[in-house]
Motif scaffolding. Structure first.
Motif, PDB file in Angstrom:
ATOM      1  N   MET A   1     -42.237  50.952  11.547  1.00 33.76           N
ATOM      2  CA  MET A   1     -41.742  50.517  12.858  1.00 33.76           C
ATOM      3  C   MET A   1     -42.869  49.779  13.580  1.00 33.76           C
ATOM      4  O   MET A   1     -43.962  50.314  13.753  1.00 33.76           O
ATOM      5  N   VAL A   2     -42.600  48.553  13.960  1.00 31.19           N
ATOM      6  CA  VAL A   2     -43.542  47.747  14.720  1.00 31.19           C
ATOM      7  C   VAL A   2     -43.058  47.685  16.164  1.00 31.19           C
ATOM      8  O   VAL A   2     -41.923  47.280  16.428  1.00 31.19           O
ATOM      9  N   THR A   3     -43.905  48.122  17.111  1.00 30.69           N
ATOM     10  CA  THR A   3     -43.549  48.137  18.520  1.00 30.69           C
ATOM     11  C   THR A   3     -44.438  47.158  19.273  1.00 30.69           C
ATOM     12  O   THR A   3     -45.618  47.443  19.520  1.00 30.69           O
ATOM     13  N   PRO A   4     -43.944  45.975  19.631  1.00 34.77           N
ATOM     14  CA  PRO A   4     -44.765  45.008  20.367  1.00 34.77           C
ATOM     15  C   PRO A   4     -45.231  45.578  21.702  1.00 34.77           C
ATOM     16  O   PRO A   4     -44.495  46.303  22.374  1.00 34.77           O
ATOM     17  N   LYS A   5     -46.456  45.252  22.087  1.00 35.27           N
ATOM     18  CA  LYS A   5     -47.041  45.720  23.349  1.00 35.27           C
ATOM     19  C   LYS A   5     -47.687  44.540  24.063  1.00 35.27           C
ATOM     20  O   LYS A   5     -48.328  43.695  23.432  1.00 35.27           O
TER      21      LYS A   5
END
Length: 422
Positions: free
Chosen positions: A111-115
């Motif tokens: 899971m890639v969560t942009p910040k």
């Protein structure tokens, strides 16, 4: 996902949702390990907020969607500052969901969560293959119990790069910035680089007493060697999607001599095209849609030699010696009808399994992708706004509970079995 799930998200009064009773039942049984009554109550509030709040799952949004609109501060404390044991809660959830779902596999999904900022733990700029660009983001892996009809996440590991950990944390050194909870306590179990998180999430889950299942994973974005070594040492069957350039050893079929050929997986798949056979499978992303693929199997060897030992994340049990050296595997090639180039390449140690079994196991990644998009993302998997390692893990534990409620709500009978199994 049907009328029950719609009711969870669009009911006029979320507190009176028809599935509120199921949510409270799930929370009451899974959160029973929390010693304090107020923690169990806040856990129920948090999960109900994840299920009913519209839009991003901020603390204020969660609180206003429950019966206690003034609870935003206490919910923040419950996630970011409290000391409750999230691994035990996850283990309880995993054992209960395993009995109800009878999953076919453990699917490990990244899971890639942009910040937008860089102050949250684990945030750095990294290239994301499916986006085709570098993104400032958090990177994690979830372990999902997956069957043909549904999938549910039960464990998570967050990638924390070595660059963020100049001290040893567990040996009296200063903790790195960002690897603390909001009360300033250091984390000594946070040392998981992006190459380690998939291994760590499986090893920890295996320690919970779950029945071993095939580990299915798209491994094109991580080095396959540590995965093959760790899963082999743990005695787990695995099915890993690999890139076309992955180097393997196979019999050289061209010269009539007994020798091994070292070549990329895609090239080796061309040697097995005469073994293609049609296999039907049901697409999880399109219910009642039956598809056909051409599948060929080829015995291969994983190149010998040990992979350098990686530091083991603290708190994760040792599965065994870290050597595989020349493991006997199968290379699975999948082609779409009327296409010459192979569509997908998979490696497995289930050398006696048939084409149909292996192909259908590989499609469980599509089951998980579908349920992530339709359920998990909707209950806040990528909405945590805090900065701490422990806070992220507690939030994701509550997300797993909310996801479980959605899955159970798809069929009233399953929800009723949950209540009886308590």
């Amino acid at each position: 996902m049907g009328s029950l799930i719609t009711a969870l998200t669009t009911h006029d009064d979320p507190a009176d949702s028809p599935d509120r009773h199921l949510s409270d039942e799930v929370c009451e049984s899974v959160l029973a390990s929390l010693r304090r009554r107020d923690q169990r109550h806040k856990g129920q509030l948090y999960v109900n907020g994840l299920l009913t709040a519209q839009g991003r799952k901020t603390m204020r949004n969660l609180a206003t969607s429950t019966r206690e609109p003034a609870a935003a501060q206490s919910l923040h404390h419950f996630i970011s500052v409290s000391t409750w044991d999230w691994p035990e809660v996850r283990a309880t959830l995993a054992r209960r969901m395993e009995r109800l779902m009878t999953p076919h596999a453990w699917v490990v999904r990244p899971m890639v969560t942009p910040k937008s900022g860089v102050h949250s733990v684990g945030v750095r700029r990294r290239f994301v293959r499916h986006l085709g660009q570098a993104v400032t983001s958090q990177y994690s892996h979830g372990l999902w119990l997956a069957g043909q009809q549904a999938a549910a996440p039960v464990n998570w590991q967050l990638s924390v790069e070595e660059a963020q950990l100049p001290g040893t944390l567990a040996g009296g050194h200063d903790a790195a910035p960002g690897v603390t909870d909001d009360a300033g306590r250091s984390s000594d179990d946070a040392r998981c680089s992006s190459d380690d998180t998939a291994v760590a999430v499986v090893q920890q889950s295996a320690s919970w007493g779950l029945a071993p299942r095939p580990v299915v994973m798209d491994a094109r974005d991580v080095p396959p060697a540590p995965l093959i070594e760790a899963f082999t040492a743990a005695g787990l069957p695995f099915l890993l999607r690999v890139g076309s350039s992955t180097s393997l050893l196979a019999p050289d079929l061209s010269g009539g001599q007994r020798r091994l050929l070292s070549a990329p997986a895609e090239h080796l798949s061309t040697l097995a095209t005469s073994q293609q056979r049609p296999v039907e499978w049901v697409d999880p992303a399109l219910p009642r849609s039956i598809r056909t693929s051409l599948v060929a199997l080829m015995p291969v060897l994983w190149p010998g030699g040990a992979v350098p030992r990686r530091p083991r994340p603290a708190g994760v049990p040792v599965a065994g010696p870290r050597r595989t050296g020349g493991a006997e595997l199968l290379l699975i090639g999948e082609w779409q009808p009327n296409r010459r180039r192979v569509a997908e390449l998979w490696l497995t140690n289930m050398t006696h399994a048939g084409r149909g079994t292996l192909l259908r196991l590989s499609k469980l990644t599509r089951r998980v992708d579908t349920d992530f998009a339709h359920i998990c993302a909707d209950v806040g998997a990528q909405d945590f706004e805090g900065r701490s390692y422990h806070g992220w893990h507690r939030h994701m534990t509550m997300v797993s509970l909310a996801h479980a409620v959605r899955v159970l709500a798809q069929e009233n009978r399953v929800g009723e079995e949950w209540e009886r199994s308590g």
